[in-house]
Design an enzyme around this catalytic site. Structure first.
Site, PDB file in Angstrom:
ATOM      1  N   SER A  28       8.335  -3.511  -0.996  1.00  0.00           N
ATOM      2  CA  SER A  28       7.468  -3.956  -2.094  1.00  0.00           C
ATOM      3  C   SER A  28       7.624  -5.454  -2.380  1.00  0.00           C
ATOM      4  O   SER A  28       7.903  -5.856  -3.506  1.00  0.00           O
ATOM      5  CB  SER A  28       7.774  -3.145  -3.358  1.00  0.00           C
ATOM      6  OG  SER A  28       7.567  -1.776  -3.134  1.00  0.00           O
TER       7      SER A  28
ATOM      8  N   ARG B  53      13.488   6.634  -8.675  1.00  0.00           N
ATOM      9  CA  ARG B  53      12.292   7.381  -9.077  1.00  0.00           C
ATOM     10  C   ARG B  53      12.071   8.588  -8.171  1.00  0.00           C
ATOM     11  O   ARG B  53      10.946   9.084  -8.058  1.00  0.00           O
ATOM     12  CB  ARG B  53      11.081   6.460  -9.046  1.00  0.00           C
ATOM     13  CG  ARG B  53      11.168   5.310 -10.054  1.00  0.00           C
ATOM     14  CD  ARG B  53      10.040   4.325  -9.857  1.00  0.00           C
ATOM     15  NE  ARG B  53      10.126   3.274 -10.866  1.00  0.00           N
ATOM     16  CZ  ARG B  53       9.107   2.915 -11.658  1.00  0.00           C
ATOM     17  NH1 ARG B  53       7.953   3.522 -11.553  1.00  0.00           N
ATOM     18  NH2 ARG B  53       9.253   1.960 -12.551  1.00  0.00           N
TER      19      ARG B  53
ATOM     20  N   TRP C 208     -23.373 -26.905 -18.372  1.00  0.00           N
ATOM     21  CA  TRP C 208     -23.736 -25.979 -17.304  1.00  0.00           C
ATOM     22  C   TRP C 208     -22.545 -25.882 -16.356  1.00  0.00           C
ATOM     23  O   TRP C 208     -22.173 -26.851 -15.702  1.00  0.00           O
ATOM     24  CB  TRP C 208     -24.974 -26.467 -16.548  1.00  0.00           C
ATOM     25  CG  TRP C 208     -26.250 -26.201 -17.292  1.00  0.00           C
ATOM     26  CD1 TRP C 208     -26.869 -27.019 -18.185  1.00  0.00           C
ATOM     27  CD2 TRP C 208     -27.027 -25.013 -17.213  1.00  0.00           C
ATOM     28  NE1 TRP C 208     -28.005 -26.415 -18.672  1.00  0.00           N
ATOM     29  CE2 TRP C 208     -28.134 -25.182 -18.096  1.00  0.00           C
ATOM     30  CE3 TRP C 208     -26.920 -23.815 -16.504  1.00  0.00           C
ATOM     31  CZ2 TRP C 208     -29.108 -24.202 -18.264  1.00  0.00           C
ATOM     32  CZ3 TRP C 208     -27.892 -22.848 -16.669  1.00  0.00           C
ATOM     33  CH2 TRP C 208     -28.983 -23.031 -17.542  1.00  0.00           C
TER      34      TRP C 208
ATOM     35  N   CYS D 238       2.322 -12.899   0.290  1.00  0.00           N
ATOM     36  CA  CYS D 238       1.500 -14.045  -0.120  1.00  0.00           C
ATOM     37  C   CYS D 238       2.349 -15.156  -0.734  1.00  0.00           C
ATOM     38  O   CYS D 238       1.933 -16.324  -0.758  1.00  0.00           O
ATOM     39  CB  CYS D 238       0.448 -13.606  -1.134  1.00  0.00           C
ATOM     40  SG  CYS D 238      -0.635 -12.287  -0.548  1.00  0.00           S
TER      41      CYS D 238
ATOM     42  N   ALA E 135       0.824  -1.208   0.000  1.00  0.00           N
ATOM     43  CA  ALA E 135       0.000   0.000   0.000  1.00  0.00           C
ATOM     44  C   ALA E 135       0.858   1.259   0.000  1.00  0.00           C
ATOM     45  O   ALA E 135       0.636   2.181  -0.796  1.00  0.00           O
ATOM     46  CB  ALA E 135      -0.942  -0.007   1.196  1.00  0.00           C
TER      47      ALA E 135
END
Length: 465
Positions: free
Chosen positions: A50, A81, A447, A54, A21
């Site tokens: 970063s 950056r 289906w 998981c 985040a």
């Protein structure tokens, strides 16, 4: 305007937390504003930025061979950056009134204040580590960061014995059980709940239980851990419950996580009932014009129940970061909420859910019907078709889809995305039966299993009217 940035720069953005985040927010803000308009300073207390938490079970299990494959962007790449990312630096205090944070160098202990015009909180989550005797003994591991994963791998390399106990049977517990099976360990999973995967209803959890035992994993449900027993060398030797002891050469904690919001709470920022920060649709902390938050430290709106939830997932964290960075950078973006989609696996068993479980629906005051449908992943006559169980919840009067759980083999897990889209769109189960899904014998019966369940649910709703 607080001209705290100095050197002629108009504003300074401070980011607490260097993972999904926080660094997504920093990167997006940098795309929108150059270094002459916005100075960005980010603090990360760990060794890595970063990275994919998981992916840690798959690194431990050997599916991912290199730790660095889990790193999306290194500190050096962020700095290239024009993001001043300060590693091994922990923020210890937020002074909201003064518009500044205090940070401590983890290695040297040196402390300093940094002022901000805009603040982003991405402090993530912390693993649940119960206060039990022996819980901090050598050989007991949590798995939240790359440092944790490396420490576990180091223990596995040193340990002569091949007995592992996993405490907890949620996503992390189940995935770590698989990782240890892949490494040749005898694995026992000790679970406080009636069945593994409390994110499923118990009847679906029973399917997971049976499959895990079929893989050679010893499942111990309805068991409360009372302590970790150690040997003469101080290392773990067993996990104790009220009724038994389970020998262990290594113990992995997979009990879950809680929002890491102690820093925010001390600063007087608003927390919800689950302990996560409360934000508006733009991920701005409620009541604070220049503070945003995202990732595993926030609560989010459940689009199905209309209630606040705590759903710590990397998918959400990256989306939060994009929204925060856009708003910090002068644009406009919102994060409307979640439907609670998650997927996992243990060896070849795929486990997926989205929306509400039965107890979630009851808690929200909804009246509902449930159906369970058995189907196959492919046309029954096509080679390697495997069984699949789909459980569906629908609102009793309206037929609105409320939730779906799927357990099966290859092709089961990602089918939950059909239901996730239907939930987001507010579809009824009857509307779902007309969905134009892809069909060919190698991929699905005529289906699709999700539509089989939708048809069954639509009939159940009709009978209740």
């Amino acid at each position: 305007m607080n001209m705290s940035a100095g050197d002629g720069k108009s504003e300074r953005l401070v980011v607490i937390g260097g993972d999904a985040a926080g660094m997504s927010a920093a990167s997006q803000a940098r795309r929108l504003k150059g270094p002459d308009e916005l100075e960005i300073v980010a603090f990360e207390r760990g060794h890595f930025s970063s990275f994919s938490a998981c992916g840690i079970p798959y690194w431990v299990g050997g599916d991912v061979t290199e730790r660095d494959a889990l790193i999306a962007r290194t500190p050096e790449e962020h700095r290239a950056r024009d993001i001043d990312l300060r590693m091994r630096t922990e923020v210890t205090e937020i002074d909201v009134a003064g518009g500044r944070v205090r940070a401590r160098d983890v290695d040297s202990g040196a402390q300093s204040w940094t002022s901000y015009d805009k603040l982003v909180i991405g402090t993530g989550a912390r693993p649940v580590r119960p206060e039990l005797p022996g819980i901090d003994a050598p050989g007991v591991h949590g798995v939240q960061t790359l440092d944790d994963g490396q420490a576990l791998l180091d223990t596995l390399a040193r340990t002569r014995g091949r007995r592992a106990v996993v405490v907890g049977a949620g996503y992390i517990g189940v995935e770590m059980a698989e990782a240890l099976i892949n490494r040749g360990y005898e694995v026992t999973v000790v679970n406080r709940g009636r069945e593994p995967m409390s994110t499923l209803d118990p009847d679906m959890g029973r399917l997971v239980h049976a499959a895990m035992e079929g893989l050679g994993i010893t499942m111990v449900d309805d068991a409360e851990v009372t302590g970790v027993l150690t040997g003469d060398d101080g290392r773990v030797r067993a996990v104790a419950t009220r009724d038994a002891e389970f020998p262990a050469d290594v113990v992995v904690l997979g009990i879950g996580v809680r929002p890491e919001t102690g820093l925010a709470a001390a600063a007087g920022l608003p927390l919800g009932t689950h302990g996560g920060l409360l934000t508006d649709l733009g991920m701005r902390v409620r009541g604070h014009e220049n503070i945003w938050a995202g990732g595993d430290c926030v609560e989010v709106l459940d689009l199905v129940s209309g209630q606040q939830r705590y759903v710590p997932l990397g998918t959400h964290a990256n989306k939060h970061g994009q929204v925060v960075g856009t708003n910090v950078g002068g644009g406009y973006a919102t994060f409307p909420g979640v439907v609670g989609t998650a997927v996992s696996k243990v060896c070849d068993l795929e486990i997926a859910r989205t929306g509400l479980r039965e107890k979630d629906a009851l808690r929200a005051g909804l009246r509902f019907v449930t159906v369970t449908a058995e189907s196959t992943s492919r046309a029954g006559y096509y080679p390697n078709a495997s069984p699949m169980t789909v459980k569906m919840l629908a609102e009793r009067r309206t037929g609105r889809l409320l939730g779906v759980q799927i357990v099966g083999r290859e092709g089961a897990g990602k089918r939950v995305d059909i239901a996730a889209v239907a939930l987001t769109a507010g579809m009824t189960v009857e509307q779902m039966t007309a969905l134009d899904l892809g069909y060919a014998p190698p991929f699905s019966p005529v289906w699709d299993p999700v539509l089989v369940a939708a048809r069954k649910a639509a009939r159940a709703v009709e009978r209740q009217r």
